[in-house]
Design a protein around this motif. Structure first.
Motif, PDB file in Angstrom:
ATOM      1  N   VAL A  53       0.756  -1.198  -0.121  1.00  0.00           N
ATOM      2  CA  VAL A  53      -0.097   0.129  -0.108  1.00  0.00           C
ATOM      3  C   VAL A  53       0.811   1.345  -0.216  1.00  0.00           C
ATOM      4  O   VAL A  53       0.566   2.102  -0.650  1.00  0.00           O
ATOM      5  N   LEU A  54       1.803   1.223   0.789  1.00  0.00           N
ATOM      6  CA  LEU A  54       2.799   2.456   1.021  1.00  0.00           C
ATOM      7  C   LEU A  54       3.639   2.657  -0.246  1.00  0.00           C
ATOM      8  O   LEU A  54       3.654   4.029  -0.612  1.00  0.00           O
ATOM      9  N   ALA A  55       3.771   1.504  -1.057  1.00  0.00           N
ATOM     10  CA  ALA A  55       4.439   1.862  -2.299  1.00  0.00           C
ATOM     11  C   ALA A  55       3.690   2.772  -3.377  1.00  0.00           C
ATOM     12  O   ALA A  55       4.174   3.233  -4.218  1.00  0.00           O
ATOM     13  N   PHE A  56       2.265   2.616  -3.246  1.00  0.00           N
ATOM     14  CA  PHE A  56       1.324   3.327  -4.060  1.00  0.00           C
ATOM     15  C   PHE A  56       1.192   4.905  -3.518  1.00  0.00           C
ATOM     16  O   PHE A  56       0.915   5.622  -4.555  1.00  0.00           O
ATOM     17  N   VAL A  57       1.562   5.109  -2.521  1.00  0.00           N
ATOM     18  CA  VAL A  57       1.137   6.371  -2.018  1.00  0.00           C
ATOM     19  C   VAL A  57       1.643   7.255  -2.716  1.00  0.00           C
ATOM     20  O   VAL A  57       1.092   8.626  -3.050  1.00  0.00           O
TER      21      VAL A  57
END
Length: 485
Positions: free
Chosen positions: A206-210
């Protein structure tokens, strides 16, 4: 990829989706296919006409050719046929509709007049039906093709929940929706991800998409994984300590749990600041309670001074126990240096304690208070004598000077006559004498005579006192400092 860096602007793929290969993959680390709770749409509906119009050649005005981009890293992958069954692994066509595809800003741009002249993207049929031929290159990680087909079918629907029904599904669909600039689908994925729990591995994805999301889209995702301010951890830890020592009936179990959190806390400096803060607060309450109890003016200003005295002594006793627990945690973490400095500068407090301990009312109302105060002192003094807390000799001297009279009052007034208490004050006697042995001889000469009360009728019962005086006199026989130098 840092969360605080600048946001990347969304751009169309121009047929290249390789930027998402490392963000989303259905391969396990060992190269095998991972199980999926639900097979994506797309592949299952390629050869059938959808009731919504998806892949309906009877009235389609767009023929979209999807073709796979091979990668040098694909040599060890399983054949794509394991994912897409009998579908052509190289390329295949979908019959779609321009008015639907325009929900995607990427396709809207390709279908615009600006791009139609570019043969790399669009081919226009010569017939009057004006059929668009579009090409879309798909990177080859297994499962990524299914995600593209799912997103293309979602263009024909407003019911995103039918496909976005798990974290894995949302994380598979989101990179394609971002690449095709399908905003409604992006919002649906983000909304689902914000509302459901994640595993630790899913959180990393998820954090990779932020950085690829707009600020308003990523705000709620970040709110659950990033603190609002730099002091959040310390505020949380302090709140847990306060709750453990004040608010729980099963206090022993909660204290044990919080003690483990303190031991496992990543930053010792933060743990020290939190413990120092809690220590100062509890010490302040004990001091104020004893000051009011011992104040002659206070005793004459109330109609029922005995009731107020009971309240003050009970408050001092309760917070004294809290102090002892905090001291134990500080010593355990080796962060008690500030507490030692505070404890060694308490001449007014120790004077109030001496007055209270001589008072019959205190002995009757709070008989355990002397032992609690002596235990706190003994814990800190032992840490100093053992060298686990290193402080200047002035602090060591003040620690003994301020608290030695309290120990003497407890012993003279029989406040520590229980078997366990007797061993406690003997332990503190020995510790004080060990600290005195570390002081300059002039300070030791001042303090040692005050320790004569440590003696008993049987000299053999106080070897610690005999040894302390013998050590001082042995040192006193040496030549003065100037002669030695």
């Amino acid at each position: 990829m840092t969360l605080g860096g600048p946001k990347k602007r969304r751009v169309g793929s121009s047929g290249r989706l390789s930027s998402f290969i490392n963000i989303d993959s259905s391969k396990a680390p060992d190269g095998t296919l991972t199980d999926s709770s639900k097979k994506p749409l797309g592949v299952q509906g390629l050869n059938t006409q959808s009731s919504s119009g998806f892949n309906d050649p009877s009235n389609a005005d767009v023929i979209l050719r999807l073709y796979l981009e091979s990668s040098p890293f694909d040599a060890d992958r399983e054949p794509l046929s394991s994912s897409i069954d009998s579908v052509d692994q190289v390329n295949f066509q979908l019959h779609l509709h321009s008015n639907v595809l325009r929900r995607s800003k990427y396709f809207a741009a390709l279908l615009s007049d600006r791009w139609q002249r570019n043969s790399d993207f669009v081919e226009i049929s010569e017939n009057s039906d004006r059929v668009y031929h579009l090409n879309l290159k798909v990177s080859s990680p297994t499962g990524f093709l299914d995600s593209h087909l799912t997103v293309l079918q979602l263009l024909y629907s407003n019911d995103f929940s039918s496909e976005i029904d798990s974290v894995s599904a949302a994380l598979s669909i989101l990179p394609v929706a971002l690449e095709l600039l399908f905003e409604d689908c992006v919002k649906a994925c983000v909304r689902f991800l914000e509302a459901v729990p994640w595993t630790e591995e899913e959180e990393k994805r998820v954090l990779a998409f932020v950085p690829l999301l707009r600020e308003e889209e990523s705000r709620e995702l970040l709110a659950r994984v990033s603190p609002a301010n730099s002091g959040s951890s310390e505020d949380m830890l302090y709140g847990l300590i306060v709750a453990a020592i004040h608010n729980h009936s099963n206090m022993a179990f909660v204290k044990a749990f919080v003690a483990k959190l303190l031991r496992d806390f990543s930053s010792r400096d933060s743990a020290k600041r939190v413990l120092d803060r809690a220590f100062d607060q509890s010490l302040k309450i004990v001091k104020e309670s004893l000051e009011e109890y011992s104040s002659p003016d206070f005793r004459g200003d109330h109609n029922d001074p005995e009731a107020i005295q009971r309240v003050n002594l009970h408050t001092a006793m309760t917070n004294g126990r809290h102090l002892l627990w905090l001291v134990e945690r500080m010593i355990e973490l080796r962060v008690a240096d500030t507490a030692v400095k505070e404890w060694s500068d308490q001449s007014s407090f120790t004077a109030d304690l001496q007055r209270a301990f001589r008072d019959d009312a205190c002995r009757n109302i709070a008989p355990g208070l002397p032992a609690v105060m002596i235990r706190c002192t003994c814990k800190l003094a032992n840490a100093v004598a053992a060298g686990s807390i290193l402080v200047a000799w002035q602090i060591r001297m003040k620690l003994v000077k301020d608290w030695l009279p309290v120990l003497i009052v407890c012993k003279d007034n029989g406040l520590l006559n229980m078997p366990s208490s007797k061993s406690l004050y003997q332990e503190l006697e020995e510790t004080f004498l060990r600290i005195i042995s570390t002081l300059p001889m002039s300070d030791a000469q001042e303090l040692l005579p005050q320790c004569l009360s440590f003696s008993t009728r049987n000299v053999e019962d106080c070897p610690h006192l005999v040894s302390a005086f013998n050590t001082w006199f042995r040192r006193a026989t040496r030549p003065p400092q100037g002669d030695i130098l």
